[in-house]
Design an enzyme around this catalytic site. Structure first.
Site, short mmCIF file in Angstrom:
data_model
loop_
_atom_site.label_atom_id
_atom_site.label_comp_id
_atom_site.label_asym_id
_atom_site.label_seq_id
_atom_site.Cartn_x
_atom_site.Cartn_y
_atom_site.Cartn_z
N GLU A 1 0.85 -1.20 0.00
CA GLU A 1 0.00 0.00 0.00
C GLU A 1 0.88 1.25 0.00
OE1 GLU A 1 -2.39 1.60 -0.77
OE2 GLU A 1 -4.06 1.43 0.63
N ASP A 2 0.34 2.36 -0.44
CA ASP A 2 1.11 3.60 -0.44
C ASP A 2 1.23 4.18 0.97
OD1 ASP A 2 -1.59 4.30 -0.30
OD2 ASP A 2 -1.54 5.72 -1.96
N PHE B 1 -0.81 16.22 4.58
CA PHE B 1 -1.27 15.56 3.36
C PHE B 1 -0.14 15.60 2.33
CE2 PHE B 1 -3.54 14.83 -0.56
CZ PHE B 1 -4.36 13.77 -0.18
N ARG C 1 0.65 12.29 -9.04
CA ARG C 1 1.18 10.94 -8.79
C ARG C 1 2.57 10.74 -9.39
NH1 ARG C 1 -2.90 7.55 -6.72
NH2 ARG C 1 -5.00 7.90 -7.52
N ASP D 1 -3.28 5.47 6.73
CA ASP D 1 -3.77 6.74 7.29
C ASP D 1 -4.75 6.40 8.42
OD1 ASP D 1 -4.00 9.60 7.25
OD2 ASP D 1 -5.81 9.45 6.04
P1 IMP Z 1 -6.95 4.94 5.07
O1 IMP Z 1 -8.01 3.96 4.71
O2 IMP Z 1 -7.50 6.16 5.76
O3 IMP Z 1 -5.79 4.32 5.82
O4 IMP Z 1 -6.44 5.56 3.74
C1 IMP Z 1 -5.68 4.90 2.84
C2 IMP Z 1 -5.70 5.64 1.52
O5 IMP Z 1 -5.96 7.04 1.66
C3 IMP Z 1 -4.36 5.55 0.89
O6 IMP Z 1 -4.24 4.40 0.10
C4 IMP Z 1 -4.29 6.81 0.07
O7 IMP Z 1 -4.82 6.58 -1.20
C5 IMP Z 1 -5.16 7.80 0.79
N1 IMP Z 1 -4.36 8.76 1.57
C6 IMP Z 1 -4.25 8.85 2.92
N2 IMP Z 1 -3.43 9.84 3.29
C7 IMP Z 1 -2.98 10.40 2.14
C8 IMP Z 1 -2.08 11.48 1.85
O8 IMP Z 1 -1.47 12.14 2.71
N3 IMP Z 1 -1.88 11.75 0.54
C9 IMP Z 1 -2.49 11.06 -0.47
N4 IMP Z 1 -3.34 10.05 -0.24
C10 IMP Z 1 -3.59 9.72 1.05
MG MG Z 2 -4.44 4.56 -2.35
#
Ligand code: IMP
Ligand code: MG
Length: 180
Positions: free
Chosen positions: A99-100, A152, A165, A103
């Site tokens: 995963e990237d 962010f 991206r 969050d």
């Molecule tokens: P989560 O489900 O809240 O953990 O979010 C995961 C997804 O939110 C990641 O795969 C990203 O695509 C997006 N995301 C969360 N934080 C960021 C950020 O700082 N920049 C860009 N995308 C983010």
């Molecule tokens: Mg993502």
């Protein structure tokens, strides 16, 4: 700044490559003699995945999954939708979800639960970035590139409204871009 709408570079290309190589080496050691299914979570993890996998010296398969939990904006809706599932069967396999960023943790919690129902031998998480301050559920990465503050970020696969991206480094966007 050489990139449009970027306030600062948080993690340089060089640092990313160095750290990715360390993670790949760790994965290679941890799974010695084992087969591995590496699952790229599209689209954000695509660049990290490409750099990571080519440094893993093991018998591996790739697969791709696309999910969406974000509308336009900078915080998760908490609701995860599968846009594209993996094609490979998971039963009895060692799986690493790539995963990237972690969050809120909602996306990975959902995906881990989903794939566990398919009886993998093991399932772990590799993420380029971790923002622990934002966590809403208890999920942890096994291979983390960088822990970052609550800002962010875009670049190296990560987007804001599907832009930025292709920036080769992890950058903080100017706040007026998403506050306006
Ligand atoms: P989560 O489900 O809240 O953990 O979010 C995961 C997804 O939110 C990641 O795969 C990203 O695509 C997006 N995301 C969360 N934080 C960021 C950020 O700082 N920049 C860009 N995308 C983010
Ligand atoms: Mg993502």
């Amino acid at each position: 700044m050489r990139y449009k709408n970027v306030a600062k570079v948080l993690i340089s290309e060089e640092e990313i490559i160095k750290r990715t190589n360390v993670l790949a080496k760790q994965i290679t050691e941890d799974y010695k003699g084992e087969k591995l299914l590496l699952v790229c979570i599209l689209r954000g993890a695509s660049l990290f995945f490409a750099d990571l996998v080519r440094k893993i010296d093991l018998d591996v398969n790739f697969d791709f999954m696309a999910v969406s939990s974000y509308g336009a904006g900078t915080s998760s809706s908490g609701e995860v939708r599968i846009i594209k599932d993996i094609c490979e069967p998971v039963e009895g396999k060692n799986v690493i979800l790539v995963e990237d960023i972690i969050d809120s943790g909602n996306t990975l919690q959902y995906l881990v639960r989903l794939l566990k129902q398919r009886n993998p031998k093991s399932i772990k998480i590799a993420a380029l970035l971790d923002k622990p301050e934002r966590r809403e559920v208890s999920i942890q990465g096994d291979y983390i590139g960088f822990t970052i503050p609550n800002e962010f970020v875009v670049g190296y696969g990560l987007d804001y409204n599907e832009k930025y991206r292709n920036i080769p480094e992890v950058c903080v966007l100017k706040s007026e871009i998403y506050e306006s």
